[in-house]
Motif scaffolding. Structure first.
Motif, PDB file in Angstrom:
ATOM      1  N   LEU A 159     -82.615 -21.182 -89.164  1.00 40.34           N
ATOM      2  CA  LEU A 159     -82.691 -20.217 -88.070  1.00 40.34           C
ATOM      3  C   LEU A 159     -83.835 -20.535 -87.115  1.00 40.34           C
ATOM      4  O   LEU A 159     -83.689 -20.434 -85.890  1.00 40.34           O
ATOM      5  CB  LEU A 159     -82.848 -18.804 -88.634  1.00 40.34           C
ATOM      6  CG  LEU A 159     -81.625 -18.222 -89.351  1.00 40.34           C
ATOM      7  CD1 LEU A 159     -81.980 -16.917 -90.055  1.00 40.34           C
ATOM      8  CD2 LEU A 159     -80.476 -17.993 -88.368  1.00 40.34           C
ATOM      9  N   THR A 160     -84.985 -20.916 -87.683  1.00 43.26           N
ATOM     10  CA  THR A 160     -86.131 -21.228 -86.837  1.00 43.26           C
ATOM     11  C   THR A 160     -85.859 -22.447 -85.967  1.00 43.26           C
ATOM     12  O   THR A 160     -86.200 -22.474 -84.776  1.00 43.26           O
ATOM     13  CB  THR A 160     -87.386 -21.459 -87.700  1.00 43.26           C
ATOM     14  OG1 THR A 160     -87.634 -20.291 -88.497  1.00 43.26           O
ATOM     15  CG2 THR A 160     -88.607 -21.723 -86.835  1.00 43.26           C
ATOM     16  N   ASP A 161     -85.244 -23.477 -86.561  1.00 44.97           N
ATOM     17  CA  ASP A 161     -84.964 -24.706 -85.809  1.00 44.97           C
ATOM     18  C   ASP A 161     -83.900 -24.497 -84.739  1.00 44.97           C
ATOM     19  O   ASP A 161     -84.000 -25.032 -83.624  1.00 44.97           O
ATOM     20  CB  ASP A 161     -84.506 -25.809 -86.769  1.00 44.97           C
ATOM     21  CG  ASP A 161     -85.649 -26.342 -87.614  1.00 44.97           C
ATOM     22  OD1 ASP A 161     -86.816 -26.140 -87.231  1.00 44.97           O
ATOM     23  OD2 ASP A 161     -85.375 -26.964 -88.658  1.00 44.97           O
ATOM     24  N   TRP A 162     -82.872 -23.720 -85.038  1.00 46.01           N
ATOM     25  CA  TRP A 162     -81.711 -23.627 -84.153  1.00 46.01           C
ATOM     26  C   TRP A 162     -81.760 -22.435 -83.188  1.00 46.01           C
ATOM     27  O   TRP A 162     -81.271 -22.532 -82.074  1.00 46.01           O
ATOM     28  CB  TRP A 162     -80.424 -23.545 -84.979  1.00 46.01           C
ATOM     29  CG  TRP A 162     -80.126 -24.772 -85.772  1.00 46.01           C
ATOM     30  CD1 TRP A 162     -80.819 -25.953 -85.760  1.00 46.01           C
ATOM     31  CD2 TRP A 162     -79.068 -24.943 -86.699  1.00 46.01           C
ATOM     32  NE1 TRP A 162     -80.259 -26.850 -86.643  1.00 46.01           N
ATOM     33  CE2 TRP A 162     -79.172 -26.269 -87.230  1.00 46.01           C
ATOM     34  CE3 TRP A 162     -78.033 -24.139 -87.166  1.00 46.01           C
ATOM     35  CZ2 TRP A 162     -78.282 -26.769 -88.183  1.00 46.01           C
ATOM     36  CZ3 TRP A 162     -77.150 -24.645 -88.109  1.00 46.01           C
ATOM     37  CH2 TRP A 162     -77.277 -25.938 -88.599  1.00 46.01           C
ATOM     38  N   VAL A 163     -82.316 -21.311 -83.645  1.00 42.79           N
ATOM     39  CA  VAL A 163     -82.254 -20.085 -82.846  1.00 42.79           C
ATOM     40  C   VAL A 163     -83.641 -19.611 -82.411  1.00 42.79           C
ATOM     41  O   VAL A 163     -83.811 -19.083 -81.315  1.00 42.79           O
ATOM     42  CB  VAL A 163     -81.530 -18.956 -83.621  1.00 42.79           C
ATOM     43  CG1 VAL A 163     -81.355 -17.735 -82.736  1.00 42.79           C
ATOM     44  CG2 VAL A 163     -80.183 -19.434 -84.150  1.00 42.79           C
ATOM     45  N   GLY A 164     -84.621 -19.789 -83.257  1.00 42.43           N
ATOM     46  CA  GLY A 164     -85.960 -19.293 -82.967  1.00 42.43           C
ATOM     47  C   GLY A 164     -86.429 -18.350 -84.060  1.00 42.43           C
ATOM     48  O   GLY A 164     -85.633 -17.799 -84.836  1.00 42.43           O
ATOM     49  N   ARG A 166     -87.530 -15.349 -84.094  1.00 40.67           N
ATOM     50  CA  ARG A 166     -87.117 -13.945 -84.068  1.00 40.67           C
ATOM     51  C   ARG A 166     -85.834 -13.711 -84.869  1.00 40.67           C
ATOM     52  O   ARG A 166     -85.608 -12.609 -85.383  1.00 40.67           O
ATOM     53  CB  ARG A 166     -86.934 -13.482 -82.624  1.00 40.67           C
ATOM     54  CG  ARG A 166     -88.233 -13.475 -81.820  1.00 40.67           C
ATOM     55  CD  ARG A 166     -88.039 -12.959 -80.399  1.00 40.67           C
ATOM     56  NE  ARG A 166     -89.266 -13.098 -79.627  1.00 40.67           N
ATOM     57  CZ  ARG A 166     -90.263 -12.216 -79.647  1.00 40.67           C
ATOM     58  NH1 ARG A 166     -90.157 -11.130 -80.385  1.00 40.67           N
ATOM     59  NH2 ARG A 166     -91.357 -12.414 -78.915  1.00 40.67           N
ATOM     60  N   SER A 167     -85.024 -14.739 -84.983  1.00 36.47           N
ATOM     61  CA  SER A 167     -83.758 -14.587 -85.700  1.00 36.47           C
ATOM     62  C   SER A 167     -83.952 -14.323 -87.188  1.00 36.47           C
ATOM     63  O   SER A 167     -83.095 -13.715 -87.827  1.00 36.47           O
ATOM     64  CB  SER A 167     -82.891 -15.830 -85.506  1.00 36.47           C
ATOM     65  OG  SER A 167     -83.537 -16.980 -86.034  1.00 36.47           O
ATOM     66  N   ILE A 171     -81.714 -11.141 -88.197  1.00 33.97           N
ATOM     67  CA  ILE A 171     -80.529 -11.399 -89.012  1.00 33.97           C
ATOM     68  C   ILE A 171     -80.282 -10.269 -90.006  1.00 33.97           C
ATOM     69  O   ILE A 171     -79.154 -10.030 -90.455  1.00 33.97           O
ATOM     70  CB  ILE A 171     -80.679 -12.751 -89.762  1.00 33.97           C
ATOM     71  CG1 ILE A 171     -79.356 -13.169 -90.383  1.00 33.97           C
ATOM     72  CG2 ILE A 171     -81.771 -12.667 -90.812  1.00 33.97           C
ATOM     73  CD1 ILE A 171     -78.276 -13.483 -89.400  1.00 33.97           C
TER      74      ILE A 171
END
Length: 499
Positions: A159-164, A166-167, A171
């Motif tokens: 999530l951190t790598d792809w969305v950021g 905050r996700s 989530i």
């Protein structure tokens, strides 16, 4: 009527498994996102760790209160309230604009989790009759917790790598909304069959402050050291508060924790809590050092490190399956001793194989499978023993106690083993030195699980029969529950209702 009971049992369990998964997930999912959180919100270097500590403090400090609220206010009300608090805090954290807002959101998230975790185990105990149905539910409950921790590591990186970053907070929101909708149908409504007991406010304040101070003192040992005045003063304050809590509870007619639950009449309960404390001390720290070893020594990225935990998940499922099928024949004591020793063997294997030139197949896979099968074998007998002989109106109390033992054990073990690893590593920061420190930590983890097995062999006493205590006059019951609901779920055979 039979079909409605079976349907209710099947619709309740996914809600309870979601609880266990979420609570475990959010203890690990933010770890990999911490650097991005710090860069985006402007955290000072010494305050970033409070994103983790705020959750641990609120969760550990409020578990006993959360468990007792389930008994007093009702299990469904406590579950729904916990979901609402947890979901709202997750949304606030995902929208945070300052370090203080994020830390506050994590603290409130921990408070919501402290209401959710005990009520899940309590509902399993009072809903499913002793026997195969309850064993299966407890096995899935344990697996959900293990999966949540492992998925949290992997999902945090993805999530951190792809969305950021905050996700990793946001989530939770759709998961909580889905769980709330399911809870409306699957969780039986609260109905009291007697006058409402009063909340022990004094005990709640003392145990919350005492547990929070104890966890605070432990999580800050890496920063201040064990011999510092800050650490010693915080731990001394915690011991004073907890001693006062025990003294108050001994005189209360309606205590937050009935001390008799840990007496000789409830030896399985005492045994389960000692086992949970020691096992969690070794298990949580071992997870932490496995993650460090994969990334710092073997050079794995966050996503690959998370994927490396998948064999562990498979082993937990296998161990829980074994326990579910054999707990009725072998008993709680045998399974806890065998599972503890097998888990110790896996961690001991880790201590012998982790090295700078190691590989996944040579250093990680085998020990992961052995340790995870052993740990998986413990979840069913641990949940059974922790509520053995406990009256229905005290299941929240017993569940809060078990969860407190696990949380305290995790904090204590991590604090001690970080010190052990640092001592073994010394001044060196190369891969060989780090691997030496990790090996020392795994060796101590193995010793803690051996101690857990030995303590159970001594404390548990004779094998206890899986019987359910009679329902007293003053308790919460369910509109459609039955003492044989677990059997109805398994066989579809109509049984008479009780309460």
């Amino acid at each position: 009527m039979v079909n409605s009971k079976a349907k209710q049992g099947h619709s309740l369990l996914p809600v309870l498994l979601t609880v266990q998964f979420l609570v475990s997930l959010d203890m690990s999912v933010v770890n990999i996102a911490l650097p991005d959180m710090g860069d985006d919100l402007g955290f000072a270097a010494d305050s970033l760790l409070w994103v983790v500590n705020a959750y641990a403090l609120a969760f550990g400090g409020l578990l006993m209160l959360g468990g007792r609220l389930a008994d007093l206010a009702g299990r469904r009300r406590t579950l729904v309230g916990g979901f609402v608090v947890f979901g709202a805090a997750s949304l606030a954290g995902g929208l945070a604009l300052t370090p203080g807002q994020l830390i506050a959101a994590r603290a409130v998230q921990g408070a919501g989790a402290a209401a959710l975790a005990p009520v899940a185990l309590a509902l399993i105990t009072v809903t499913y009759a002793a026997g195969p149905a309850r064993s299966r539910a407890l096995g899935l409950w344990g697996v959900s917790g293990a999966l949540g921790g492992a998925v949290g590591i992997m999902a945090g990186g993805l999530l951190t790598d792809w969305v950021g970053w905050r996700s990793v907070m946001l989530i939770n929101v759709p998961v909580v909304i889905g769980a709330l909708l399911a809870a409306r149908r699957g969780v039986p409504a609260d109905r009291r069959a007697g006058p409402a007991p009063r909340l022990d406010v004094t005990g709640a304040l003392l145990v919350t402050a005492g547990m929070a101070a104890l966890v605070l003192g432990l999580v800050r040992t890496e920063t201040y050291g064990w011999a510092s005045g800050t650490t010693l003063g915080t731990l001394a304050l915690a011991l004073v508060l907890l001693a006062a809590f025990v003294a108050v509870e001994a005189r209360k007619r309606e205590p937050l924790l009935r001390l008799g639950l840990l007496g000789t009449a409830h030896r399985p309960v005492l045994s389960a809590n000692v086992f949970a404390l020691l096992m969690s001390s070794g298990q949580f720290a071992a997870f932490y050092f496995t993650s460090l070893h994969l990334q710092q020594v073997l050079g794995y990225g966050p996503t690959a490190a998370g994927a490396a935990f998948l064999p562990f998940c498979a082993g937990v499922v296998a161990g829980s399956t074994v326990a579910t099928r054999t707990v009725g024949r072998l008993g709680e004591r045998t399974l806890l001793v065998a599972g503890g020793l097998l888990g110790a063997a896996g961690f001991g294997w880790f201590a012998l194989t982790v090295e700078a030139g190691g590989t996944f197949l040579g250093s990680i896979l085998g020990p992961s499978l052995v340790a995870s099968v052993g740990i998986g074998m413990c979840f069913v007998p641990l949940g059974t023993a922790a509520t053995s002989g406990v009256a229905p109106e005290e299941t929240g109390m017993a569940s809060g106690l078990l969860n407190s033992s696990r949380q305290l054990g995790g904090s204590l073990g991590l604090a001690v083993l970080v010190t052990v690893a640092a001592s073994a590593t010394g001044a060196g920061r190369d891969r060989a030195a780090l691997a030496e420190g990790h090996a020392a930590a795994f060796a101590v983890s193995a010793g803690l699980l051996v101690a857990a097995a030995l303590a159970t062999a001594v404390l548990h006493g004779r094998r206890t029969s899986a019987t359910k205590p009679p329902r007293p006059a003053e308790t919460y019951s369910s509109e459609e529950s039955s003492k044989n609901l677990g059997d109805d779920v398994e066989t579809g055979v109509s049984r008479s209702t009780q309460g």
